[in-house]
Write a protein that holds these residues in place. Structure first.
Motif, mmCIF file in Angstrom:
data_model
loop_
_atom_site.group_PDB
_atom_site.id
_atom_site.type_symbol
_atom_site.label_atom_id
_atom_site.label_comp_id
_atom_site.label_asym_id
_atom_site.label_seq_id
_atom_site.Cartn_x
_atom_site.Cartn_y
_atom_site.Cartn_z
ATOM 1 N N PHE A 75 9.152 -14.107 -3.831
ATOM 2 C CA PHE A 75 9.784 -14.902 -4.884
ATOM 3 C C PHE A 75 10.464 -14.032 -5.936
ATOM 4 C CE2 PHE A 75 9.039 -17.720 -8.766
ATOM 5 C CZ PHE A 75 10.280 -18.321 -8.636
ATOM 6 N N VAL A 76 9.720 -13.126 -6.560
ATOM 7 C CA VAL A 76 10.270 -12.269 -7.610
ATOM 8 C C VAL A 76 9.886 -10.830 -7.314
ATOM 9 C CG1 VAL A 76 10.316 -14.063 -9.395
ATOM 10 C CG2 VAL A 76 8.253 -12.684 -9.080
ATOM 11 N N ASP A 77 10.485 -9.893 -8.063
ATOM 12 C CA ASP A 77 10.276 -8.473 -7.794
ATOM 13 C C ASP A 77 8.810 -8.082 -7.847
ATOM 14 O OD1 ASP A 77 12.930 -8.018 -7.349
ATOM 15 O OD2 ASP A 77 13.362 -7.267 -9.361
ATOM 16 N N ALA A 78 8.076 -8.589 -8.828
ATOM 17 C CA ALA A 78 6.664 -8.218 -8.951
ATOM 18 C C ALA A 78 5.875 -8.678 -7.736
ATOM 19 C CB ALA A 78 6.074 -8.820 -10.228
ATOM 20 N N ALA A 79 6.179 -9.872 -7.230
ATOM 21 C CA ALA A 79 5.483 -10.387 -6.051
ATOM 22 C C ALA A 79 5.836 -9.581 -4.814
ATOM 23 C CB ALA A 79 5.828 -11.862 -5.851
ATOM 24 N N LYS A 80 7.103 -9.174 -4.711
ATOM 25 C CA LYS A 80 7.510 -8.340 -3.574
ATOM 26 C C LYS A 80 6.774 -7.008 -3.607
ATOM 27 C CE LYS A 80 12.150 -10.255 -3.926
ATOM 28 N NZ LYS A 80 13.535 -9.923 -4.293
ATOM 29 N N LYS A 81 6.652 -6.422 -4.783
ATOM 30 C CA LYS A 81 5.939 -5.150 -4.909
ATOM 31 C C LYS A 81 4.479 -5.309 -4.493
ATOM 32 C CE LYS A 81 4.796 -1.415 -8.109
ATOM 33 N NZ LYS A 81 3.382 -1.370 -7.674
ATOM 34 N N ASP A 82 3.847 -6.390 -4.936
ATOM 35 C CA ASP A 82 2.463 -6.641 -4.544
ATOM 36 C C ASP A 82 2.336 -6.758 -3.032
ATOM 37 O OD1 ASP A 82 1.668 -6.600 -7.175
ATOM 38 O OD2 ASP A 82 1.623 -8.783 -7.408
ATOM 39 N N SER A 83 3.317 -7.399 -2.408
ATOM 40 C CA SER A 83 3.287 -7.565 -0.955
ATOM 41 C C SER A 83 3.415 -6.223 -0.244
ATOM 42 C CB SER A 83 4.415 -8.508 -0.515
ATOM 43 O OG SER A 83 4.225 -9.810 -1.024
ATOM 44 N N VAL A 84 4.336 -5.394 -0.707
ATOM 45 C CA VAL A 84 4.500 -4.071 -0.109
ATOM 46 C C VAL A 84 3.236 -3.244 -0.310
ATOM 47 C CG1 VAL A 84 5.769 -1.897 -0.266
ATOM 48 C CG2 VAL A 84 7.007 -4.067 -0.284
ATOM 49 N N ASP A 85 2.663 -3.303 -1.504
ATOM 50 C CA ASP A 85 1.432 -2.554 -1.773
ATOM 51 C C ASP A 85 0.305 -2.999 -0.850
ATOM 52 O OD1 ASP A 85 2.710 -1.158 -3.761
ATOM 53 O OD2 ASP A 85 1.852 -2.308 -5.423
ATOM 54 N N ALA A 86 0.214 -4.303 -0.611
ATOM 55 C CA ALA A 86 -0.837 -4.816 0.274
ATOM 56 C C ALA A 86 -0.627 -4.333 1.703
ATOM 57 C CB ALA A 86 -0.861 -6.348 0.228
ATOM 58 N N LEU A 87 0.610 -4.286 2.142
ATOM 59 C CA LEU A 87 0.895 -3.783 3.491
ATOM 60 C C LEU A 87 0.550 -2.300 3.603
ATOM 61 C CD1 LEU A 87 4.285 -5.634 3.998
ATOM 62 C CD2 LEU A 87 2.287 -5.911 5.471
ATOM 63 N N LEU A 88 0.885 -1.520 2.581
ATOM 64 C CA LEU A 88 0.579 -0.088 2.608
ATOM 65 C C LEU A 88 -0.928 0.151 2.540
ATOM 66 C CD1 LEU A 88 3.378 1.256 0.236
ATOM 67 C CD2 LEU A 88 3.264 1.470 2.725
ATOM 68 N N GLU A 89 -1.616 -0.656 1.742
ATOM 69 C CA GLU A 89 -3.073 -0.531 1.650
ATOM 70 C C GLU A 89 -3.725 -0.837 2.996
ATOM 71 O OE1 GLU A 89 -6.794 -2.563 -0.829
ATOM 72 O OE2 GLU A 89 -4.740 -2.738 -1.589
ATOM 73 N N ALA A 90 -3.244 -1.875 3.657
ATOM 74 C CA ALA A 90 -3.786 -2.209 4.973
ATOM 75 C C ALA A 90 -3.468 -1.112 5.983
ATOM 76 C CB ALA A 90 -3.222 -3.550 5.436
ATOM 77 N N ASN A 91 -2.286 -0.526 5.862
ATOM 78 C CA ASN A 91 -1.905 0.546 6.785
ATOM 79 C C ASN A 91 -2.825 1.760 6.643
ATOM 80 O OD1 ASN A 91 0.191 1.808 8.658
ATOM 81 N ND2 ASN A 91 0.216 3.250 6.949
ATOM 82 N N ASP A 92 -3.291 2.034 5.424
ATOM 83 C CA ASP A 92 -4.197 3.167 5.200
ATOM 84 C C ASP A 92 -5.492 3.020 5.998
ATOM 85 O OD1 ASP A 92 -2.397 4.341 3.498
ATOM 86 O OD2 ASP A 92 -3.349 3.605 1.661
ATOM 87 N N LEU A 93 -5.861 1.764 6.291
ATOM 88 C CA LEU A 93 -7.107 1.529 7.034
ATOM 89 C C LEU A 93 -7.019 2.043 8.458
ATOM 90 C CD1 LEU A 93 -7.847 -2.124 5.830
ATOM 91 C CD2 LEU A 93 -8.930 -0.024 5.012
ATOM 92 N N LYS A 94 -5.807 2.214 8.953
ATOM 93 C CA LYS A 94 -5.658 2.686 10.337
ATOM 94 C C LYS A 94 -6.149 4.123 10.507
ATOM 95 C CE LYS A 94 -1.251 1.414 10.763
ATOM 96 N NZ LYS A 94 0.071 1.120 11.382
ATOM 97 N N ASP A 95 -6.249 4.854 9.401
ATOM 98 C CA ASP A 95 -6.698 6.245 9.474
ATOM 99 C C ASP A 95 -8.219 6.375 9.452
ATOM 100 O OD1 ASP A 95 -4.086 7.154 9.541
ATOM 101 O OD2 ASP A 95 -3.948 7.243 7.346
ATOM 102 N N HIS A 96 -8.902 5.400 8.863
ATOM 103 C CA HIS A 96 -10.356 5.563 8.723
ATOM 104 C C HIS A 96 -11.116 4.243 8.891
ATOM 105 C CE1 HIS A 96 -9.659 3.935 4.691
ATOM 106 N NE2 HIS A 96 -8.724 4.858 4.532
ATOM 107 N N GLY A 97 -10.517 3.279 9.552
ATOM 108 C CA GLY A 97 -11.208 2.016 9.780
ATOM 109 C C GLY A 97 -10.981 1.526 11.188
ATOM 110 N N LYS A 98 -11.378 0.298 11.429
ATOM 111 C CA LYS A 98 -11.212 -0.301 12.749
ATOM 112 C C LYS A 98 -9.771 -0.763 12.984
ATOM 113 C CE LYS A 98 -13.005 -4.047 15.644
ATOM 114 N NZ LYS A 98 -13.900 -5.219 15.750
ATOM 115 N N THR A 99 -9.032 -0.974 11.898
ATOM 116 C CA THR A 99 -7.699 -1.567 11.972
ATOM 117 C C THR A 99 -6.749 -0.747 12.835
ATOM 118 O OG1 THR A 99 -8.057 -2.376 9.721
ATOM 119 C CG2 THR A 99 -5.818 -2.524 10.600
ATOM 120 N N GLN A 100 -6.129 -1.437 13.778
ATOM 121 C CA GLN A 100 -5.163 -0.789 14.671
ATOM 122 C C GLN A 100 -3.720 -1.165 14.361
ATOM 123 O OE1 GLN A 100 -6.331 -1.343 18.880
ATOM 124 N NE2 GLN A 100 -8.292 -2.104 18.093
ATOM 125 N N ALA A 101 -3.505 -2.306 13.697
ATOM 126 C CA ALA A 101 -2.141 -2.757 13.433
ATOM 127 C C ALA A 101 -2.090 -3.565 12.147
ATOM 128 C CB ALA A 101 -1.626 -3.595 14.601
#
Length: 490
Positions: A52-78
Motif C-alpha cells: 500500500f505505502v512505502d513503509a508497508a513495502k519496507k516491512d514486507s521486504v524486511d520480513a522476506l529478508l528475515e525469513a531468508n536468513d533462516l535458510k542458513d541456520h534453520g529448517k527453512t528451505q524456501a
C-alpha cells in the motif's frame, strides 16, 4: 508414510490480508501440508506482503529478508512472497529481491500447494506478471457476477473440485457449497470476513484498484455461511472488510443490500458483535446509518475514509465533501447513537496543499471528536495520477505537517477517551495476562487500530466473554474499566 511438508504463513498489512492468509492456510492443509506458527520450523515460509505505502513495502521486504536468513541456520528451505506487493510488482520484485525463491500473484492461490512443492523440489516457478486487474471484470457492475468465476478473488473462492471429502477438523466449510477453504490461524474471538473485493473509486493517490481490481460483492449466502462456520470455531465478533463496504450490493442489483444483510449476521448463533469497516463518507445513506446505530449486536462504529477536509485538496484527490459536510455526517450519527465510535485516516502534504488547507483540516479534527485518527505523510505511489502532479511539496514541509497533525491527533483522541469516563460499555474480553490482567475492546474500538480496554480487575474473566463495564479512567486512548457486576457478562 512420508513426512508432511511444513509451511508457515507470515502476514503483514490489513485485515483483508489476514483473511487471504487463512484461505491459503486452508488450501494447503486440505492438500496435506502441516501448518506451523514459527517460520524457523517450516520447510517453506510464505510471506503475505502489503503493497500500500512505502513503509508497508519496507516491512514486507524486511520480513522476506528475515525469513531468508533462516535458510542458513534453520529448517527453512524456501521463502515465497505472495500478497499485494507480490501481485503489484511481480517479476520486478523477484529481480530486485533474489532472496525470494518465488513471487506468486493472486492467480497462483488456487494452485498454491503445487507451486510450493515445485519450489521445494528445486524447480522454477515463473514470477507473477502484473496486470491491471480492473480490466479482468466487465466495466458495468451489473455484469460482473457472471464473470467472477474466471477471476482470482482471494477470500471469495469456492471449494475446489479436488478438495478431499473428509476435510481436517476445524477446516471450512462447515456448511454451504460456496464457502472458501479457510483455516483459522489463532484462537482470537474476533475474525474478519470478506464482504467484497476491489474498488471502483479513482482516488488520485491510491493504486489499490489496479492490483485488487474492480469492485465485486460476495453473495450474502456466502458471507452468512462463513460467519456461521466462524461462530462454530468460537468467534464472537466478526469484522466485515473490503476496500469499500458502502458499495456492497451494487453489482448484485441492490445498493442497500448491506442494510438487510447486517441483521441476519447479527442473528447467527454465537455471534455477539458485528462490525463494519471501510466506509466511504460520500456513499453513506440514512438507511445504513439507521441500521448501524439501532440494530442489536451491530456495533455503532463508523470507520469513515475522510482523508482530508479542505475542499481543494479533496478535489485534487478525486474525492468529495468538506469540513462542514463531514461534521454534519458525524452529527447525524451521534444524534442516533451518542456513544457511536468514529475513526478515520488523513493524508497531509498532498501536492498543492496550502497552510490554509492544513488549518481547515485542523478545524475539522477539533470539531469531529474522533476516537482514533491515523495520519500519513504524502508520498508518490507508482502508477497513480497524483504522482504526475507538478506542485509537490518539499519533504521537510510534508514531515513538519505530519508531525504537527500527528501531535494534534494524539491530543484529540486522548481527550475523546476522557469524554468516555463514566460510560457503560459492552466489552469483549480478548486476552488475559497473569492472574488479574484482562484486556478487550468496546464497540467503538476495532482490532489493532483503535486502542483497547484494560480491566482494573480481571479476576474471573475469560477470553470471548462479553462483559458490561464502566469506564473509570484512561491511559491515552485506552480505557480503564470496572466490571459492573459478576452477572453482567455473558
Amino acid at each position: 508414510m512420508p513426512e508432511r511438508r511444513t509451511v508457515a504463513l507470515v502476514t503483514l498489512g490489513c485485515a483483508r490480508n489476514e483473511v487471504d492468509s487463512e484461505e491459503l492456510a486452508g488450501r494447503l492443509e486440505a492438500d496435506g501440508w502441516q501448518l506451523v506458527e514459527d517460520a524457523a520450523d517450516a520447510d517453506v515460509a510464505v510471506v503475505n506482503t502489503c503493497g500500500f505505502v512505502d513503509a508497508a513495502k519496507k516491512d514486507s521486504v524486511d520480513a522476506l529478508l528475515e525469513a531468508n536468513d533462516l535458510k542458513d541456520h534453520g529448517k527453512t528451505q524456501a521463502v515465497v512472497a505472495v500478497g499485494c506487493m507480490a501481485e503489484r510488482y511481480g517479476k520486478e520484485l523477484a529481480d530486485a529481491l533474489p532472496e525470494a525463491d518465488g513471487v506468486l500473484g493472486f492467480d497462483d492461490y488456487t494452485d498454491i500447494s503445487s507451486r510450493l512443492n515445485t519450489i521445494l523440489s528445486g524447480g522454477n516457478v515463473e514470477a507473477h506478471a502484473p496486470r491491471d486487474r480492473r480490466k479482468l471484470l466487465p466495466l458495468s457492475p451489473a455484469e460482473r457476477q457472471s464473470g467472477a468465476e474466471a477471476v482470482a478473488l482471494p477470500g471469495h473462492a469456492q471449494v475446489p473440485e479436488n478438495a478431499p471429502a473428509d476435510l481436517p477438523e476445524g477446516l471450512a466449510p462447515a456448511s454451504g457449497p460456496r464457502a472458501p477453504l479457510r483455516r483459522r490461524m489463532g484462537s482470537s474471538p474476533v475474525a474478519s470476513v470478506k464482504l467484497a473485493s476491489g474498488c471502483d473509486r479513482r482516488c488520485s493517490f491510491c493504486a489499490i484498484p489496479s492490483f485488487r481490481g474492480s469492485f465485486i460483492s460476495r453473495r450474502p449466502s456466502d458471507v452468512l455461511n462463513e460467519t456461521r462456520w466462524l461462530a462454530e470455531q468460537g468467534v464472537k465478533e466478526i469484522m466485515l472488510v473490503s476496500e469499500n463496504n458502502t458499495s456492497y450490493g451494487k453489482d448484485l442489483g441492490d445498493i442497500r443490500l448491506l442494510e438487510s444483510l447486517l441483521p441476519e449476521l447479527a442473528e447467527v448463533d454465537g455471534i455477539e458483535r458485528v462490525r463494519v469497516s471501510y466506509l466511504q463518507p460520500a456513499e453513506m445513506r440514512p438507511g445504513l446509518i439507521d441500521v448501524l446505530t439501532s440494530t442489536p449486536k451491530i456495533a455503532p462504529y463508523f470507520d469513515l475514509s475522510f482523508q482530508h477536509s479542505a475542499p481543494g485538496v479533496l478535489r485534487a484527490m478525486r474525492r468529495f465533501g468538506d469540513t462542514d459536510r463531514f461534521l454534519e455526517l458525524l452529527d447525524q450519527i451521534r444524534a442516533k447513537a451518542p456513544q457511536a465510535g468514529a475513526r478515520s485516516n488523513f493524508i497531509v502534504g498532498f501536492p498543492g496543499e496550502t497552510e490554509e488547507d492544513v488549518a481547515e483540516l485542523e478545524r475539522f479534527l477539533n470539531g469531529a471528536r474522533l476516537d482514533a485518527i491515523g495520519v500519513f505523510g504524502y508520498s508518490d505511489e507508482d502508477g497513480t495520477e497524483a504522482a504526475t502532479y507538478e506542485n509537490k511539496l518539499d519533504e521537510d514541509v510534508v514531515a513538519e505537517r505530519l508531525a504537527r497533525i500527528s501531535r494534534l491527533a494524539e491530543e484529540l483522541t486522548a481527550q475523546r477517551a476522557d469524554e468516555r469516563v463514566g460510560e457503560t460499555l459492552n466489552v469483549l474480553v480478548e486476552s488475559l495476562d497473569g492472574e488479574d490482567g484482562a484486556f478487550g475492546r468496546a464497540a467503538h474500538q476495532a482490532p489493532e487500530t483503535d486502542g483497547q480496554v484494560v480491566f482494573a480487575d480481571g479476576a474471573g474473566l475469560t477470553v470471548g466473554r462479553m462483559v458490561e463495564a464502566k469506564v473509570v479512567g484512561t491511559l491515552g486512548v485506552d480505557l480503564v474499566v470496572e466490571q459492573v457486576s459478576e452477572e453482567a457478562g455473558r
